[in-house]
Design an enzyme around this catalytic site. Structure first.
Site, PDB file in Angstrom:
ATOM      1  N   LYS A 196      16.279 -11.589   7.614  1.00 29.11           N
ATOM      2  CA  LYS A 196      16.603 -11.543   6.187  1.00 29.11           C
ATOM      3  C   LYS A 196      17.624 -12.618   5.813  1.00 29.11           C
ATOM      4  O   LYS A 196      17.551 -13.202   4.717  1.00 29.11           O
ATOM      5  CB  LYS A 196      17.115 -10.153   5.802  1.00 29.11           C
TER       6      LYS A 196
ATOM      7  N   THR B 270      12.486   5.374   2.517  1.00 32.26           N
ATOM      8  CA  THR B 270      11.128   4.970   2.908  1.00 32.26           C
ATOM      9  C   THR B 270      10.964   5.174   4.411  1.00 32.26           C
ATOM     10  O   THR B 270      11.910   5.521   5.128  1.00 32.26           O
ATOM     11  CB  THR B 270      10.863   3.491   2.588  1.00 32.26           C
TER      12      THR B 270
ATOM     13  N   SER C 109      17.772  -7.720   1.801  1.00 30.68           N
ATOM     14  CA  SER C 109      18.481  -6.537   2.268  1.00 30.68           C
ATOM     15  C   SER C 109      19.976  -6.823   2.346  1.00 30.68           C
ATOM     16  O   SER C 109      20.397  -7.971   2.535  1.00 30.68           O
ATOM     17  CB  SER C 109      17.974  -6.139   3.659  1.00 30.68           C
TER      18      SER C 109
ATOM     19  N   ARG D 145      -2.380  -5.034   4.905  1.00 27.66           N
ATOM     20  CA  ARG D 145      -3.094  -5.448   6.113  1.00 27.66           C
ATOM     21  C   ARG D 145      -4.402  -4.680   6.280  1.00 27.66           C
ATOM     22  O   ARG D 145      -5.419  -5.244   6.659  1.00 27.66           O
ATOM     23  CB  ARG D 145      -2.221  -5.205   7.354  1.00 27.66           C
TER      24      ARG D 145
ATOM     25  N   ASN E  72       0.802  -1.221   0.000  1.00 22.49           N
ATOM     26  CA  ASN E  72       0.000   0.000   0.000  1.00 22.49           C
ATOM     27  C   ASN E  72       0.838   1.275   0.000  1.00 22.49           C
ATOM     28  O   ASN E  72       0.317   2.380  -0.131  1.00 22.49           O
ATOM     29  CB  ASN E  72      -0.949   0.029   1.204  1.00 22.49           C
ATOM     30  N   LYS E  73       2.169   1.131   0.132  1.00 17.53           N
ATOM     31  CA  LYS E  73       3.031   2.322   0.131  1.00 17.53           C
ATOM     32  C   LYS E  73       4.457   1.914  -0.226  1.00 17.53           C
ATOM     33  O   LYS E  73       4.775   0.726  -0.366  1.00 17.53           O
ATOM     34  CB  LYS E  73       3.015   2.994   1.507  1.00 17.53           C
ATOM     35  N   GLY E  74       5.313   2.902  -0.358  1.00 20.81           N
ATOM     36  CA  GLY E  74       6.739   2.666  -0.524  1.00 20.81           C
ATOM     37  C   GLY E  74       7.102   1.780  -1.708  1.00 20.81           C
ATOM     38  O   GLY E  74       6.527   1.876  -2.796  1.00 20.81           O
TER      39      GLY E  74
ATOM     40  N   VAL F  86      16.842   2.509   0.302  1.00 24.96           N
ATOM     41  CA  VAL F  86      15.753   3.301  -0.271  1.00 24.96           C
ATOM     42  C   VAL F  86      15.167   4.271   0.768  1.00 24.96           C
ATOM     43  O   VAL F  86      15.042   3.941   1.948  1.00 24.96           O
ATOM     44  CB  VAL F  86      14.651   2.375  -0.810  1.00 24.96           C
TER      45      VAL F  86
ATOM     46  N   TYR G  23      16.149  -7.878  12.423  1.00 21.23           N
ATOM     47  CA  TYR G  23      15.936  -7.653  10.990  1.00 21.23           C
ATOM     48  C   TYR G  23      17.006  -8.371  10.183  1.00 21.23           C
ATOM     49  O   TYR G  23      16.724  -9.039   9.187  1.00 21.23           O
ATOM     50  CB  TYR G  23      15.950  -6.156  10.699  1.00 21.23           C
TER      51      TYR G  23
END
Length: 305
Positions: A233, A262, A173, A43, A20-22, A260, A229
């Protein structure tokens, strides 16, 4: 909220999680612009609907449809899988973009004050302005690794029905590279794809959480700073390689979009969401017979190490 799209059987179908974004939204836009029918998932239904409206304003309403998806909810994943099978009867591209950072941000990035920092200094600033908690670490593993794994398993049957080598792109990442884990035994296990299993990955992640709770990450060779994180990944990269070996008819790869700008990077990134998304889309649109089980960094094949 769901829409209706008429499509010929030759049209490629894609699902993008966290879209929905980014980067996720840009991936949807670029895939739709390439003639792919895209199922944009998020979500929150309201935010998903707003994302669809943004794409409609760009003239892409005929190629994008919304479906709710919470990747940590088994029933939500099952509902998406049933929808894709019933509506399209196949899936050609799955982009697993949904993820969380696993940290609490201490302050906002001030572009006026820090905007002149170079790549390394921006990354250093971000690393020192976050707080990591046990609950956030657990959420990160459940979302970035287990949630993504469950989405892959649920959509695998329709991916195998693709007539153009179903593709899975796991958005990864630089933080997932094995060099960031100083524990040699853990690093070797994650890189031993001939023998690595899902059960062994589960054991490694359980060990990580125990060390996290005990405050013993560095003592046991885990990287600090966005620790959960990084491990999530690295585990996703390893699972990607396991699945690529298990399903040679599919093209299953990792794609690091770059650093990026974001919300997840606290707006410290040096690439635009459009640029990051293009590095992901490039992997999703690889020609038939292309590589599988590979880590792509900003569109180029690179080492998992």
């Amino acid at each position: 909220m769901e829409g209706s799209i008429a499509h010929p059987s030759s049209t490629r179908i894609a699902v993008v999680t966290g879209a929905n974004k980014g980067i996720g939204l840009e991936v949807c836009q670029q895939l739709a612009s390439a003639g792919v029918t895209v199922v944009l998932t998020a979500r929150d239904e309201k935010r998903g609907g707003e994302a669809i409206e943004k794409l409609k304003a760009l003239g892409l309403s005929g190629g994008v449809i919304f479906h709710q998806l919470e990747i940590t909810d088994a029933s939500s994943i099952a509902a998406l899988a049933e929808f894709v099978k019933a509506r399209f009867g196949k899936l050609d591209i799955l982009v697993n973009n949904a993820a969380v950072a696993g940290v609490e941000y201490i302050q906002e990035f001030d572009h006026e004050k820090f905007g002149g920092l170079d790549f390394d200094k921006r990354l250093e600033w971000m690393m020192t302005n976050v707080l990591e908690t046990t609950e956030a670490a657990k959420e990160t593993l459940q979302t970035n690794y287990y949630g993504t794994r469950n989405v892959i398993k649920a959509l695998l049957p329709v991916l195998l029905l693709s007539s153009s080598e179903g593709r899975i792109v796991n958005v990864s990442s630089e933080f997932g590279r094995l060099i960031l884990i100083s524990n040699e035994k853990v690093r070797q296990k994650l890189n031993d794809i001939d023998n690595l299993t899902e059960e062994a990955l589960d054991e490694l992640l359980d060990k990580f959480l125990k060390d996290f709770e005990a405050g013993a990450l560095e003592a046991n060779g885990w990287s600090s700073g966005f620790a959960a994180y990084k491990v999530s990944k690295a585990a996703l990269n390893a699972y990607t390689r396991i699945m690529a070996r298990r399903h040679p008819a599919l093209r299953i790869n990792c794609a690091h979009p770059g650093y990026v700008n974001t919300q997840m990077t606290m707006s410290t990134g040096v690439l635009t969401p459009q640029e990051g998304a293009s590095n992901v889309v490039k992997v999703g649109l690889l020609p038939q017979g292309g590589p599988t089980g590979v880590y792509f960094a900003q569109g180029q094949e690179a080492s998992f190490l």
